[in-house]
Design an enzyme around this catalytic site. Structure first.
Site, PDB file in Angstrom:
ATOM      1  N   ASP A  77       2.968  -4.276   8.343  1.00  0.00           N
ATOM      2  CA  ASP A  77       2.202  -3.444   8.075  1.00  0.00           C
ATOM      3  C   ASP A  77       0.721  -4.478   7.720  1.00  0.00           C
ATOM      4  O   ASP A  77       0.516  -5.248   7.142  1.00  0.00           O
ATOM      5  CB  ASP A  77       2.205  -2.924   7.180  1.00  0.00           C
ATOM      6  CG  ASP A  77       0.278  -2.306   5.948  1.00  0.00           C
ATOM      7  OD1 ASP A  77      -0.413  -1.986   7.137  1.00  0.00           O
ATOM      8  OD2 ASP A  77       0.773  -1.666   5.020  1.00  0.00           O
TER       9      ASP A  77
ATOM     10  N   HIS B 183       1.210  -1.162   0.170  1.00  0.00           N
ATOM     11  CA  HIS B 183       0.014  -0.113   0.033  1.00  0.00           C
ATOM     12  C   HIS B 183       0.803   1.293   0.005  1.00  0.00           C
ATOM     13  O   HIS B 183       2.374   1.152   1.016  1.00  0.00           O
ATOM     14  CB  HIS B 183      -0.906   0.167   1.105  1.00  0.00           C
ATOM     15  CG  HIS B 183      -2.007   0.880   1.790  1.00  0.00           C
ATOM     16  ND1 HIS B 183      -1.633   2.374   2.043  1.00  0.00           N
ATOM     17  CD2 HIS B 183      -3.275   0.308   1.182  1.00  0.00           C
ATOM     18  CE1 HIS B 183      -3.304   3.023   1.893  1.00  0.00           C
ATOM     19  NE2 HIS B 183      -4.001   1.836   1.662  1.00  0.00           N
TER      20      HIS B 183
ATOM     21  N   CYS C 272      -4.896   2.630  -3.874  1.00  0.00           N
ATOM     22  CA  CYS C 272      -3.489   3.371  -3.190  1.00  0.00           C
ATOM     23  C   CYS C 272      -2.241   1.722  -3.425  1.00  0.00           C
ATOM     24  O   CYS C 272      -1.697   1.510  -1.980  1.00  0.00           O
ATOM     25  CB  CYS C 272      -3.584   2.921  -1.561  1.00  0.00           C
ATOM     26  SG  CYS C 272      -5.173   4.582  -1.404  1.00  0.00           S
TER      27      CYS C 272
ATOM     28  N   LYS D 129     -10.122  -0.515  10.297  1.00  0.00           N
ATOM     29  CA  LYS D 129     -10.356  -1.785   9.757  1.00  0.00           C
ATOM     30  C   LYS D 129     -10.508  -3.382  10.655  1.00  0.00           C
ATOM     31  O   LYS D 129     -11.156  -4.642   9.963  1.00  0.00           O
ATOM     32  CB  LYS D 129      -8.924  -1.325   9.348  1.00  0.00           C
ATOM     33  CG  LYS D 129      -8.475  -1.224   8.442  1.00  0.00           C
ATOM     34  CD  LYS D 129      -7.929  -1.514   7.015  1.00  0.00           C
ATOM     35  CE  LYS D 129      -7.626  -0.189   6.097  1.00  0.00           C
ATOM     36  NZ  LYS D 129      -7.383   1.039   4.994  1.00  0.00           N
TER      37      LYS D 129
ATOM     38  N   GLN E 210      -4.170  -4.866   7.029  1.00  0.00           N
ATOM     39  CA  GLN E 210      -5.768  -6.288   6.307  1.00  0.00           C
ATOM     40  C   GLN E 210      -5.524  -7.209   6.878  1.00  0.00           C
ATOM     41  O   GLN E 210      -6.329  -8.298   6.796  1.00  0.00           O
ATOM     42  CB  GLN E 210      -5.354  -5.901   5.019  1.00  0.00           C
ATOM     43  CG  GLN E 210      -5.402  -4.386   3.871  1.00  0.00           C
ATOM     44  CD  GLN E 210      -6.926  -3.896   3.904  1.00  0.00           C
ATOM     45  OE1 GLN E 210      -8.428  -5.213   4.438  1.00  0.00           O
ATOM     46  NE2 GLN E 210      -7.392  -2.679   3.820  1.00  0.00           N
TER      47      GLN E 210
HETATM   48  N1  PMP Z   1      -2.013  -0.664   4.517  1.00  0.00           N
HETATM   49  C1  PMP Z   1      -2.677  -1.209   4.007  1.00  0.00           C
HETATM   50  C2  PMP Z   1      -2.444  -2.893   3.308  1.00  0.00           C
HETATM   51  C3  PMP Z   1      -3.851  -1.127   3.618  1.00  0.00           C
HETATM   52  O1  PMP Z   1      -5.148  -1.813   3.459  1.00  0.00           O
HETATM   53  C4  PMP Z   1      -4.472   0.851   5.074  1.00  0.00           C
HETATM   54  C5  PMP Z   1      -5.846   1.062   4.589  1.00  0.00           C
HETATM   55  N2  PMP Z   1      -6.076   1.060   2.936  1.00  0.00           N
HETATM   56  C6  PMP Z   1      -3.269   1.524   5.328  1.00  0.00           C
HETATM   57  C7  PMP Z   1      -1.978   0.572   4.634  1.00  0.00           C
HETATM   58  C8  PMP Z   1      -3.835   2.616   5.777  1.00  0.00           C
HETATM   59  O2  PMP Z   1      -4.400   2.634   6.761  1.00  0.00           O
HETATM   60  P1  PMP Z   1      -5.474   4.053   7.342  1.00  0.00           P
HETATM   61  O3  PMP Z   1      -5.292   4.405   6.490  1.00  0.00           O
HETATM   62  O4  PMP Z   1      -5.299   3.541   8.387  1.00  0.00           O
HETATM   63  O5  PMP Z   1      -3.783   4.580   7.760  1.00  0.00           O
END
Ligand code: PMP
Length: 422
Positions: free
Chosen positions: A211, A134, A375, A237, A214
């Site tokens: 990270d 991401h 993203c 999430k 998910q």
């Molecule tokens: N890493 C991953 C794999 C994600 O799916 C997301 C959110 N889509 C993020 C990081 C960023 O998370 P946040 O916007 O809650 O900081």
């Protein structure tokens, strides 16, 4: 689907986990249709338990923490610090002091980049990420590379969306200082073999940030079993509030890291000549934090723990198997991301219909999916596509939701003339 998964599917999927009634928003309609919420990868809906916990905090317990002499402040502080223990238990950290509350995954990763990274990396040092990441696990490292002269390396993936393990290992070298990998890909659902990757990275002398944005909502996470040095996730999430998340860091590492935000609560003493800083984790929590969010996050963790992470993983795996089979019957649909180990995320493209158009038509049917690059632009480039449509499943989804998705796709194909018969 393997045999145990198929058996679990037969037992679980038609009935579902029967949790939709806990989520008030799921009883609303959208465009006059039942809401079929399949955008859980972006954010999950909140159960009454979480909504009530935040509301009750403001009704009964609101005060600032760590600084009050009065009863209510002490009470709010207790709730906040109890929540830290709840997070610790949830991901099996060794100590509650290894949990730093942040705004979410993004802030947690930036914290490590700006605190650990800026004071550790030298020109020519390497940071290894993967094509699956991401933007939140790419851009903070690019900023850090600009600031320190470090170099970003990228491990490739296969056409199925799996990390190429030999190439990953070959990219680990004497200059690799940090490996930053996703636990579960938000765009494809691929689950990385994190414990193995951590072992290899450690053998090469690098530390590892995972990270977990998910992952935490879909399977039990044990940071000690994974062996990672940092683990980041977001409350929203995980059926919890927005604006709150956590960074796990091994205590020795956190304790050796300098602060990155200055302000109240993170200091020991302040004078105009020099300030000294609190121990971890307070050192990284400058200013009044999102206290109600922390309370809501703990309520979300209690909620999913009550359902049981093993039950959630088994159910979602079964539903993923069902949804995969259902989408494979749609003519002209191609799944992007077919890893053997996958979380409940289905990314796909359909001949002759742009993902955004598909998303709009599905929305008119009450079916909420995501369309775009998720993203993860470098990942889309890897597959030679601008984006995908993505259905990401959660604990309240069931076979009726999958049927609604397939029916809405069918309607879109009919409207676009890419399918003649209905
Ligand atoms: N890493 C991953 C794999 C994600 O799916 C997301 C959110 N889509 C993020 C990081 C960023 O998370 P946040 O916007 O809650 O900081």
């Amino acid at each position: 689907m393997n045999a145990p998964a198929a058996a679990a599917h037969a037992a679980l999927a038609p009935a579902g986990l029967q949790l939709a009634g806990d989520f008030p928003i799921l009883s609303r309609t959208v465009h006059g249709k039942r809401l079929v919420y399949l955008d859980n990868g972006a954010t999950t809906q909140k159960p009454d338990a979480v909504i009530e916990a935040e509301r009750n905090f403001y009704r009964d317990s609101n005060a600032n923490i760590h600084r009050g002499v009065h009863w209510l402040s002490q009470h709010a502080t207790d709730l906040y610090e109890d929540a830290r223990k709840t997070v610790q238990r949830f991901i099996n950290a060794d100590k509650a002091d290894e949990i730093v509350f942040t705004r979410g995954t993004t802030e947690a990763i930036n914290l490590v980049a700006q605190s650990w990274g800026r004071t550790t990396l030298q020109p020519g040092d390497e940071i290894l990420v993967t094509t699956l990441e991401h933007h939140s696990n790419i851009v903070p490292w690019q900023l850090l590379c600009e600031q320190t002269g470090a170099v970003l390396k990228v491990a490739p993936i296969s056409d199925a969306g799996e990390l190429e393990l030999e190439a990953f290992e070959a990219l680990l070298g004497p200059r690799t200082r940090l490996v930053a990998i996703t636990h579960v890909s938000n765009a494809l659902g691929t689950v990385n073999p994190v414990a193995r990757l951590v072992e290899q990275a450690h053998a090469a002398g690098a530390i590892v940030l995972v990270d977990g944005a998910q992952a935490v909502a879909h399977q039990a996470v044990d940071v000690q079993a994974l062996g990672c040095d940092f683990y980041a996730f977001s409350g929203h999430k995980l059926y919890g509030p927005t604006g709150i998340g956590a960074l796990y860091g091994r205590f020795e590492l956190l304790q050796a890291m300098p602060p990155w935000h200055g302000g109240g609560d993170m200091i020991r003493t302040v004078s105009f000549e020099r300030s000294t800083y609190a121990d971890a984790p307070q050192r990284f929590e400058a200013g009044t934090p999102n206290i109600a969010g922390v309370v809501g996050l703990a309520a979300a963790i209690d909620y999913v723990s009550g359902v049981g992470m093993a039950n959630i993983a088994a159910y979602e795996h079964a539903l993923l198997g069902h949804a995969t089979a259902a989408l494979q019957t749609v003519p002209g649909l191609r799944l992007i991301g077919t890893a053997a180990d996958k979380a409940a995320i289905l990314s796909f493209v359909i001949d002759g219909i742009h993902p955004h158009d598909l998303g709009t038509i599905l929305d008119a049917e009450g079916v909420a999916i995501r369309a775009g690059h998720h993203c993860a632009m470098p990942l889309m480039t890897r597959f030679g596509i601008p984006g995908t449509a993505r259905a990401s499943l959660g604990i309240y989804n069931d076979e009726a939701d999958i049927a609604a998705l397939v029916a809405a796709i069918d309607k879109a194909q009919y409207m676009f003339g890419t399918r003649q018969t209905r």
